[in-house]
Design an enzyme around this catalytic site. Structure first.
Site, short mmCIF file in Angstrom:
data_model
loop_
_atom_site.label_atom_id
_atom_site.label_comp_id
_atom_site.label_asym_id
_atom_site.label_seq_id
_atom_site.Cartn_x
_atom_site.Cartn_y
_atom_site.Cartn_z
N CYS A 122 13.15 11.61 6.58
CA CYS A 122 13.40 11.01 7.91
C CYS A 122 14.81 11.32 8.37
O CYS A 122 15.07 11.45 9.55
CB CYS A 122 13.16 9.51 7.84
SG CYS A 122 14.19 8.68 6.63
N GLU A 125 9.84 16.05 14.97
CA GLU A 125 10.06 16.17 13.53
C GLU A 125 9.26 17.34 13.00
O GLU A 125 8.03 17.31 13.05
CB GLU A 125 9.52 14.89 12.85
CG GLU A 125 10.57 13.92 12.46
CD GLU A 125 9.99 12.84 11.55
OE1 GLU A 125 8.81 12.48 11.68
OE2 GLU A 125 10.77 12.34 10.73
N LYS A 152 0.85 -1.19 0.00
CA LYS A 152 0.00 0.00 0.00
C LYS A 152 0.89 1.25 0.00
O LYS A 152 1.54 1.56 0.99
CB LYS A 152 -0.90 0.07 1.24
CG LYS A 152 -1.92 1.20 1.12
CD LYS A 152 -2.57 1.58 2.42
CE LYS A 152 -1.97 2.79 3.08
NZ LYS A 152 -1.94 4.01 2.26
N GLU A 175 10.48 1.54 10.03
CA GLU A 175 11.40 2.64 9.75
C GLU A 175 10.63 3.92 10.01
O GLU A 175 9.74 4.28 9.23
CB GLU A 175 11.85 2.61 8.28
CG GLU A 175 12.63 1.39 7.87
CD GLU A 175 14.00 1.32 8.51
OE1 GLU A 175 14.52 2.37 8.94
OE2 GLU A 175 14.54 0.22 8.60
P1 NAD Z 1 2.31 8.25 7.86
O1 NAD Z 1 2.70 7.47 9.06
O2 NAD Z 1 1.25 9.26 8.01
O3 NAD Z 1 1.82 7.28 6.69
C1 NAD Z 1 2.64 6.25 6.19
C2 NAD Z 1 1.76 5.20 5.55
O4 NAD Z 1 0.98 4.57 6.55
C3 NAD Z 1 0.80 5.72 4.51
O5 NAD Z 1 0.72 4.78 3.45
C4 NAD Z 1 -0.52 5.77 5.28
O6 NAD Z 1 -1.66 5.68 4.45
C5 NAD Z 1 -0.39 4.54 6.15
N1 NAD Z 1 -1.21 4.52 7.35
C6 NAD Z 1 -1.76 5.56 8.02
N2 NAD Z 1 -2.43 5.12 9.10
C7 NAD Z 1 -2.31 3.77 9.12
C8 NAD Z 1 -2.78 2.74 10.00
N3 NAD Z 1 -3.49 3.01 11.08
N4 NAD Z 1 -2.45 1.46 9.73
C9 NAD Z 1 -1.70 1.16 8.65
N5 NAD Z 1 -1.24 2.08 7.78
C10 NAD Z 1 -1.53 3.38 8.02
O7 NAD Z 1 3.67 8.88 7.32
P2 NAD Z 1 3.86 9.89 6.12
O8 NAD Z 1 3.33 11.21 6.57
O9 NAD Z 1 3.37 9.28 4.86
O10 NAD Z 1 5.47 9.94 6.02
C11 NAD Z 1 6.24 10.75 6.81
C12 NAD Z 1 6.83 9.97 7.99
O11 NAD Z 1 7.57 8.86 7.51
C13 NAD Z 1 7.82 10.80 8.78
O12 NAD Z 1 7.61 10.59 10.16
C14 NAD Z 1 9.17 10.24 8.34
O13 NAD Z 1 10.20 10.42 9.26
C15 NAD Z 1 8.84 8.81 8.14
N6 NAD Z 1 9.85 8.18 7.26
C16 NAD Z 1 10.78 7.34 7.80
C17 NAD Z 1 11.78 6.78 7.01
C18 NAD Z 1 12.81 5.84 7.57
O14 NAD Z 1 13.41 5.11 6.80
N7 NAD Z 1 13.04 5.82 8.86
C19 NAD Z 1 11.81 7.07 5.64
C20 NAD Z 1 10.85 7.94 5.12
C21 NAD Z 1 9.86 8.48 5.94
#
Ligand code: NAD
Length: 510
Positions: free
Chosen positions: A301, A401, A192, A267
């Site tokens: 991130c 963040e 997804k 991650e």
């Molecule tokens: P997010 O957590 O809002 O969403 C990530 C994904 O999870 C999306 O596909 C979203 O639809 C899905 N999602 C949302 N609620 C869910 C649930 N309850 N159950 C399952 N899936 C769900 O994150 P974002 O805003 O898309 O991305 C930004 C975040 O990602 C930042 O915190 C960033 O640091 C982190 N990030 C981490 C890394 C790493 O490698 N550590 C890399 C990139 C981004």
């Protein structure tokens, strides 16, 4: 208006029709079972880029059923490493072939500069090639020293059906840090992508089919966290969830997956410090500070959003960082010279601004930026490169963040003080140190609580090197041989050779 380097609007034509994205289930492209769709509006251009099928529980059910059936049938999960590697290499070549198409859609959906999207796609192809190498070289262990009548084997087996959930900030790269390793291991997958950036994952699905990945091995369901992500993390037929995203959602996923005790690899976020000592090569350090905080508009991130600089050089570093920040070209993401593009949504832009305002109200000093900005000819949202000084360790801007082009600057006097500031954080993704003294660098590297430490550099990544976080930045590792291990289960086979075992019960006893 402050003096900044805003680039001109590109003449690249925006498509009249949106990209149509549908679910990939059991090798077939499908609309949602209830026929609903959602649209992604470009954060830079304000036009509809993608119209995607909006998945529901029934679509997840069909995708998981296909992945489970395909895995259990065994043709894929027991295929040879050679065959799987051949497919992964073919996909890498197809990614190279489609680089421009993928980069263009990624730029329009995410707002990131086209030059960075191109580099991301190139990096992703390289990871697919690396994964092909580990598909062929993975192996378990044998134990030949258990006695003359015994032999022990440790088999590595694919873990099974994997749910892959990805964020919007590096959509193509992050799915490529997970899927090729899952496939190398022999797993099947349900993916997804973020609802903000579905298009490039759909193109990856097309390329998987074209390369010859069998139906049911790679499945994609588009839509929102609730209900799609939730169903993918609670379904009993799923063996593992690998998630990249925010720490808050990561914690929710751990809870959701606990009901069926599936493996979860995470991650998550970071609040990554770069520590600058007085003996540092300041030309390189200041360039890395500017790159670290503005790359991907800070929506990263690994954003180097926290600078911890020695008091003696703090004023010089600040002045030079502000001067260099003014030169960063930002504006239309489709212009190849742009380094900083648009912010993902208006809501996120408002959140960034709140962090900056709150810091200023708490006594911090805005040395540059701190405002939203309308870029001439662009209808999306942009935020000025921003430098905030006199930040203290207790301010939210130093601990949370911000996920925007915003630098928080703190100061230190001794190495111990710097390490305390580095480790006084809920996150532990990455950290950096700048010093010409190797002893300072090594002491820092050993004492910093982070999954990655960079010394005299920032954000270099290699397919060979593991990546992941400690504390609330996550669990598990991606990339390198550790990235493959996440998708492997260990099975012990204990073999007796000959009939030498003393009976537990004497058959001749009365
Ligand atoms: P997010 O957590 O809002 O969403 C990530 C994904 O999870 C999306 O596909 C979203 O639809 C899905 N999602 C949302 N609620 C869910 C649930 N309850 N159950 C399952 N899936 C769900 O994150 P974002 O805003 O898309 O991305 C930004 C975040 O990602 C930042 O915190 C960033 O640091 C982190 N990030 C981490 C890394 C790493 O490698 N550590 C890399 C990139 C981004």
């Amino acid at each position: 208006m402050i003096e900044l380097n805003v680039v001109s609007v590109s003449e690249t034509q925006i498509p009249d029709e949106p990209f149509i994205a549908r679910h990939l289930i059991d090798g077939v492209w499908r609309d949602s079972s209830d026929g609903t769709v959602f649209e992604r509006v470009s954060p830079s251009h304000g036009t509809v880029v993608t119209r995607a099928s909006k998945g529901g529980v029934q679509d997840v059910d069909a995708a998981v059923a296909a992945a489970r059936r395909t895995f259990d049938k065994g043709d894929w999960s027991t295929s040879s490493g050679k065959d799987r590697a051949t497919l992964l290499l073919r996909i890498a070549d197809l990614i190279d072939r489609e680089r421009e198409r993928i980069a263009f859609l990624e730029t329009l959906e995410s707002g990131k500069p086209i030059s960075q999207a191109r580099a991301e796609i190139e990096g992703a192809a390289d990871i697919w090639r690396f994964a092909a190498s580990v598909a062929r070289t993975m192996h378990g262990d044998s134990h030949n020293s258990l006695g003359s009548d015994m032999l022990g084997l440790v088999l590595k087996e694919p873990i099974g059906v994997v749910s892959i959930i990805t964020p919007w900030n590096f959509p193509f790269l992050i799915v490529s840090q997970k899927l090729p390793f899952a496939l190398a291991a022999g797993c099947t997958a349900v993916i997804k992508p973020s609802e903000m950036t579905p298009a490039t994952t759909v193109i990856l699905g097309e390329l998987c089919l074209e390369a010859g990945i069998p139906a049911g091995v790679v499945n994609i369901v588009l839509g929102f966290g609730d209900p799609v992500g939730t169903a993918m993390t609670t379904d009993k037929r799923v063996d593992m969830v690998t998630f990249t995203g925010s720490t808050g959602v990561g914690k929710a996923i751990v809870k959701a997956a606990a009901g069926t005790l599936k493996k979860v690899s995470l991650e998550l976020g970071g609040k990554n410090p770069q520590v600058i000592f007085p003996d540092a090569d300041l030309d390189s350090a200041i360039d890395a500070i500017v790159f670290g905080v503005y790359f991907n508009a800070g929506e990263c991130c690994n954003s180097g959003s926290r600078i911890i600089v020695h008091e003696d050089i703090a004023e010089e570093v600040l002045a030079r960082t502000v001067a260099l920040s003014r030169k960063v070209p930002f504006g239309d993401p489709l212009d190849p010279s742009t380094q900083v593009g648009a912010i993902i949504t208006p809501e996120h832009q408002a959140k960034i601004d709140t962090y900056v305002r709150d810091a200023a109200n708490a006594g911090a000093e805005i040395r540059l930026g701190g405002e939203t900005l309308s870029v001439p000819g662009m209808s999306g949202q942009f935020y000025q490169p921003t430098v905030v000084a006199k930040v203290t360790g207790d301010m939210p801007i130093a601990r949370e963040e911000v996920f925007g082009p915003v630098l928080a600057v703190l100061t230190f006097r001794t190495l111990d003080e710097a390490i305390d500031l580095v480790n006084d954080a809920d996150y532990g993704l990455s950290a950096g140190v700048w010093s010409e003294n190797v002893h300072t660098c090594l002491e820092f590297a050993r004492r910093a609580r982070a999954g990655t430490v960079w010394t005299n550099t920032w954000m270099d990544g290699y397919a060979e090197l593991p990546f992941g976080g400690v504390k609330e930045s996550g669990q598990g590792r991606e990339l390198g041989k550790y990235g493959l291990e996440e998708f492997l289960e260990v099975k012990t086979v204990t073999m007796r050779i000959g009939r030498t075992r003393a009976p537990w019960v004497d058959p001749r006893s009365a």
